[in-house]
Design a protein around this motif. Structure first.
Motif, mmCIF file in Angstrom:
data_model
loop_
_atom_site.group_PDB
_atom_site.id
_atom_site.type_symbol
_atom_site.label_atom_id
_atom_site.label_comp_id
_atom_site.label_asym_id
_atom_site.label_seq_id
_atom_site.Cartn_x
_atom_site.Cartn_y
_atom_site.Cartn_z
ATOM 1 N N TRP A 678 0.828 -1.203 0.000
ATOM 2 C CA TRP A 678 0.000 0.000 0.000
ATOM 3 C C TRP A 678 0.865 1.257 0.000
ATOM 4 O O TRP A 678 0.538 2.249 -0.673
ATOM 5 C CB TRP A 678 -0.941 0.003 1.194
ATOM 6 N N SER A 679 1.980 1.213 0.687
ATOM 7 C CA SER A 679 2.895 2.356 0.676
ATOM 8 C C SER A 679 3.436 2.598 -0.726
ATOM 9 O O SER A 679 3.535 3.751 -1.179
ATOM 10 C CB SER A 679 4.056 2.097 1.646
ATOM 11 N N ASP A 680 3.752 1.521 -1.437
ATOM 12 C CA ASP A 680 4.230 1.657 -2.823
ATOM 13 C C ASP A 680 3.153 2.256 -3.715
ATOM 14 O O ASP A 680 3.422 3.130 -4.545
ATOM 15 C CB ASP A 680 4.639 0.291 -3.375
ATOM 16 N N VAL A 681 1.915 1.781 -3.552
ATOM 17 C CA VAL A 681 0.790 2.290 -4.354
ATOM 18 C C VAL A 681 0.585 3.773 -4.083
ATOM 19 O O VAL A 681 0.422 4.583 -5.016
ATOM 20 C CB VAL A 681 -0.488 1.487 -4.051
ATOM 21 N N SER A 682 0.582 4.152 -2.809
ATOM 22 C CA SER A 682 0.371 5.555 -2.436
ATOM 23 C C SER A 682 1.459 6.450 -3.012
ATOM 24 O O SER A 682 1.178 7.522 -3.567
ATOM 25 C CB SER A 682 0.339 5.693 -0.911
ATOM 26 N N SER A 683 2.693 6.013 -2.895
ATOM 27 C CA SER A 683 3.821 6.813 -3.398
ATOM 28 C C SER A 683 3.713 7.000 -4.906
ATOM 29 O O SER A 683 3.977 8.092 -5.432
ATOM 30 C CB SER A 683 5.144 6.139 -3.049
ATOM 31 N N ARG A 684 3.332 5.959 -5.599
ATOM 32 C CA ARG A 684 3.227 6.051 -7.061
ATOM 33 C C ARG A 684 2.141 7.049 -7.472
ATOM 34 O O ARG A 684 2.353 7.882 -8.361
ATOM 35 C CB ARG A 684 2.911 4.668 -7.643
ATOM 36 N N LEU A 685 0.988 6.974 -6.844
ATOM 37 C CA LEU A 685 -0.096 7.901 -7.184
ATOM 38 C C LEU A 685 0.295 9.344 -6.862
ATOM 39 O O LEU A 685 -0.049 10.276 -7.609
ATOM 40 C CB LEU A 685 -1.373 7.509 -6.436
ATOM 41 N N GLN A 686 1.019 9.538 -5.781
ATOM 42 C CA GLN A 686 1.473 10.889 -5.435
ATOM 43 C C GLN A 686 2.462 11.415 -6.460
ATOM 44 O O GLN A 686 2.394 12.581 -6.864
ATOM 45 C CB GLN A 686 2.087 10.881 -4.039
#
Length: 793
Positions: A678-686
């Protein structure tokens, strides 16, 4: 036409430098400084055997080759006038030097580093095998379960070289020797031109980034592809050469096919400064005397065959080939396969063949693939799905430099997660003048697609509606096909007009033409598929096309092609006999030299059969339950992907998933915790600026679970594209049964190994043999009909 060829490692012998080092003292000084010792001493007596040490052998042979070429340039300039250069392994550097890609010192620097890196990888061995086919060797390797062993040199029609780990090569050597095969151990320090050179390849790539290469002034044939270097691709091709097999026999066959009539060996193993003419022997073993080829010293020449005396030839008993169409007699100027399909389709895109190579995600349909197909007179599409605009631009620039005068297109993939990407891609295509796009995965006509179509509309002097921009739409459902067969919807035209992006005149013209110029019916295939049956779907699409064209009264022909299951000449023939205007292939092209897939993926694909695929959820349409067809042999992706979709269907949050199942997913699927994913997903969207979307997902547990699971689909694609050894079990590889059929068709032939498969060669073979199939069936059917008529009488 003349070609110059340069030998590589193996051509060395004491005394080969005689006269050259004395004549060119400056180059000798450069070589000595680079080696840190006297090259003359190594060559003259070779008391300690250093001449056979890779780190000395390669720079010395490179220098002797270079000085041999320079001496001939000074003594007999006419002899080095040529249309092609090439070299065997190390000799390729001399071919590039002769073609002006770099200067002597730069080449020496590259060769010394290359030799040192290859010497470091000293855990392997190589053997030469004489008189045994490639398919027989690969079958024996498979029987012995040798994991690292590959054919590394296709030297001639009679000699192959095999590389691998020392223990495996010893087993293979003993096995072949026991079977009576002629084999010889090579005096080398590593398993050159094999995957065991991967570390050397990666380190050499770093050096190549520091070197400024020039495009060759004459065509240089690359070992790895047996095709000319593409412009702007010298560095990448040299890097690939380290782990790729030397396709020497295929190189010589290519030169012969291009009209070369004289092949001259220059360098360490050739006269006047040498004594072996090693490469010339390989050439003579590959080119047939009955075709006029003969070897004289370091030259191989072809004499033209005398024209037969037409007066004395009795042709009364010759069989006449049956025309494919009664109203279109076969032209003596046409090549096999050129007359299949629609002549109008071929003319529309400037093609020789009604054969199209479809796009494949993330550049698997690569620059090299597009260029090879274009030069062969066939249409292909760059696989731009998943690439950013800058990456697409670089790829298009490279294609343009190499094949600007030939037809090619680019993919436009429907993007439901980020529609803006679709518009940015279209804007790039319009700026770059891309005249044809392959529209795929569309469920409805979008504004960017409508903009592209309208932007190219105009009227000629006769008032005919014409288009500069063409759309080839891949469809698998009748309702989607109908949308592409009809004009652009009024709502989209009104929006484009209101925005000022099209003129009122273009709006009126858009109502007179279909969205797509051509429709490709996609039956069951790799990747996104509706599992359509070709012989059910295709006739329905044709009837739909005929009805809509009758209603609309279009002036231009709306072609219908067929894709899905096209993996053998029989399938190509069946498509054309069913009325296809063109055929489109996909799966078979990703297991070729030019494809952008990783070597590990190609190794897996080469072994698949017609039953080695499975359906799995599509990452881009995960929530909708859309399916893609993927490889199942040797991987667990389809099982794991279906498990994730089942969990998504049965739970509303990752917190509801049983702890045992959650640990299994984290430890075997993700190899990291769900929180880390989830941290990877969040960082990518940001990073992408999609902050609002991130907030919506974060506040909805079901969407958050979907985003976490979809990470796995992206990850499985990336590791497959990058060829990550430890992640093979998670590889997501889109492919269809057509590749399994193709593998069966080429088994036992030179095309059995993917390392011998060129995409253009495959296409030509498919079309040529499809025409033969059609002619055979026509004769058989004619005989059956004649028999029926005789019985009725």
């Amino acid at each position: 036409m003349r070609a110059l060829i340069f030998p590589g490692q193996g051509a060395q012998y004491p005394g080969m430098e005689k006269e050259l080092f004395e004549r060119f003292p400056n180059e000798l000084r450069i070589l000595d400084d680079a080696l840190g010792c006297s090259a003359r001493e190594i060559c003259q007596d070779d008391k300690d055997g250093r001449l056979n040490f890779t780190k000395y052998t390669q720079p010395i042979i490179y220098t002797v080759n270079a000085l041999s070429y320079q001496s001939i340039c000074e003594d007999d300039p006419n002899l080095v006038s040529c249309g092609y250069t090439t070299g065997h392994s190390l000799g390729e550097y001399n071919a590039l030097l002769a073609a002006g890609a770099f200067d002597f010192s730069t080449g020496l620097r590259l060769v010394i580093r290359r030799g040192a890196l290859m010497a470091e990888a000293a855990s392997g061995a190589m053997i030469a095998v004489i008189g045994v086919s490639a398919s027989s060797i690969e079958a024996r390797v498979a029987d012995l379960r040798l994991r690292s062993t590959v054919i590394s040199n296709f030297n001639s029609a009679q000699q192959l070289v095999v590389s691998g780990e020392q223990s495996e090569i010893a087993l293979l050597y003993n096995s072949l020797d026991a079977a009576g095969a002629r084999t010889a151990r090579l005096n080398v320090s590593g398993a050159f031109h094999s995957p065991l050179m991967r570390d050397a390849r990666n380190k050499f790539a770093q050096l190549c980034k520091e070197v400024e290469f020039r495009d060759p002034k004459v065509a240089v044939i690359a070992n790895a592809t047996a095709r000319p270097y593409l412009e702007g691709a010298v560095a990448n091709t040299l890097v690939d050469q380290i782990t790729s097999p030397v396709k020497w026999a295929q190189t010589i066959e290519f030169l012969a096919s291009q009209g070369v009539s004289e092949i001259v060996e220059v360098g360490a193993g050739a006269a006047p400064h040498g004594r072996r003419a090693m490469l010339s022997k390989f050439v003579a073993q590959t080119l047939r005397p009955e075709d006029g080829w003969s070897m004289i010293g370091h030259k191989t020449m072809r004499q033209p065959k005398p024209a037969p005396d037409q007066q004395n030839v009795d042709r009364s008993t010759e069989l006449k080939p049956m025309p494919i169409r009664d109203e279109e007699p076969e032209s003596s100027m046409s090549m096999p396969g050129e007359r299949l399909g629609s002549e109008v389709f071929r003319a529309r895109y400037g093609l020789k063949y009604a054969y199209v190579a479809g796009s494949m995600y993330r550049g698997i349909a690569s620059v090299a693939l597009v260029c090879s197909m274009a030069k062969a007179g066939m249409l292909s599409f760059l696989g731009t799905g998943g690439m950013d605009v800058a990456e697409i631009k670089r790829s298009l620039d490279c294609i343009r430099v190499n094949v600007d005068e030939f037809p090619f297109g680019a993919n436009l993939l429907a993007n439901y997660d980020d529609p803006q990407i679709e518009r940015q891609t279209i804007d790039l295509y319009l700026r770059e003048g891309i005249k044809v796009v392959e529209a795929s995965a569309f469920m409805e006509i979008t504004l960017p697609l409508a903009y592209y179509r309208c932007s190219g509309l105009y009227q000629d002097a006769q008032g005919q509606v014409c288009s500069r921009n063409h759309v080839v739409a891949k469809v698998s459902r009748l309702e989607v096909a109908e949308a592409f067969m009809r004009p652009i919807p009024d709502g989209l035209l009104s929006e484009l007009l209101a925005r000022g992006e099209i003129t009122p005149h273009q709006e009126r013209l858009a109502r007179l033409v279909p969205v797509a110029n051509d429709i490709c019916v996609e039956a069951d295939s790799g990747g996104h598929t509706d599992r359509g049956i070709a012989m059910v779907l295709f006739p329905e699409m044709r009837r739909l096309r005929d009805r809509i064209v009758g209603e609309q009264g279009y002036a231009e022909v709306l072609h219908i092609g067929l894709a899905g299951g096209i993996g053998t000449p029989d399938a190509v023939a069946a498509a054309f006999l069913a009325g296809a205007d063109f055929v489109l292939t996909g799966s078979i092209n990703q297991c070729t030299i030019e494809a952008g897939a990783s070597d590990l993926v190609k190794d897996l694909l080469q072994e698949m059969g017609v039953h080695d695929t499975e359906y799995a959820p599509a990452g881009d349409l995960f929530e909708a339950g859309s399916k893609v067809q993927v490889l199942k042999r040797g991987v667990l992706f389809p099982v794991r992907a279906n498990k994730l979709f089942a969990l998504y269907s049965n739970f509303d949050s990752v917190d509801e998933i049983p702890e045992k199942t959650r640990r299994l997913i984290e430890q075997t699927y993700f190899k990291k915790t769900i929180e880390d994913v989830w941290s990877d997903v969040s960082s990518r969207l940001q990073r992408m600026g999609r902050v609002e979307e991130l907030e919506v997902i974060s506040s909805n547990s079901k969407r958050k679970m979907s985003a976490i699971f979809k990470w796995y689909f992206g990850h499985s694609t990336r590791v497959a594209l990058d060829g990550v050894q430890g992640e093979i079990i998670n590889f997501q590889v889109h492919t269809g049964p057509a590749l399994g059929a193709f593998n069966a068709w080429v088994r036992g032939s030179p095309l059995e190994s993917w390392r011998s498969r060129n995409v253009d060669v495959i296409a030509l073979r498919m079309m040529e043999e499809a025409e033969a199939v059609i002619k055979d069936r026509s004769r058989a059917l004619t005989g059956q009909f004649d028999s029926v008529r005789a019985d009725n009488r």
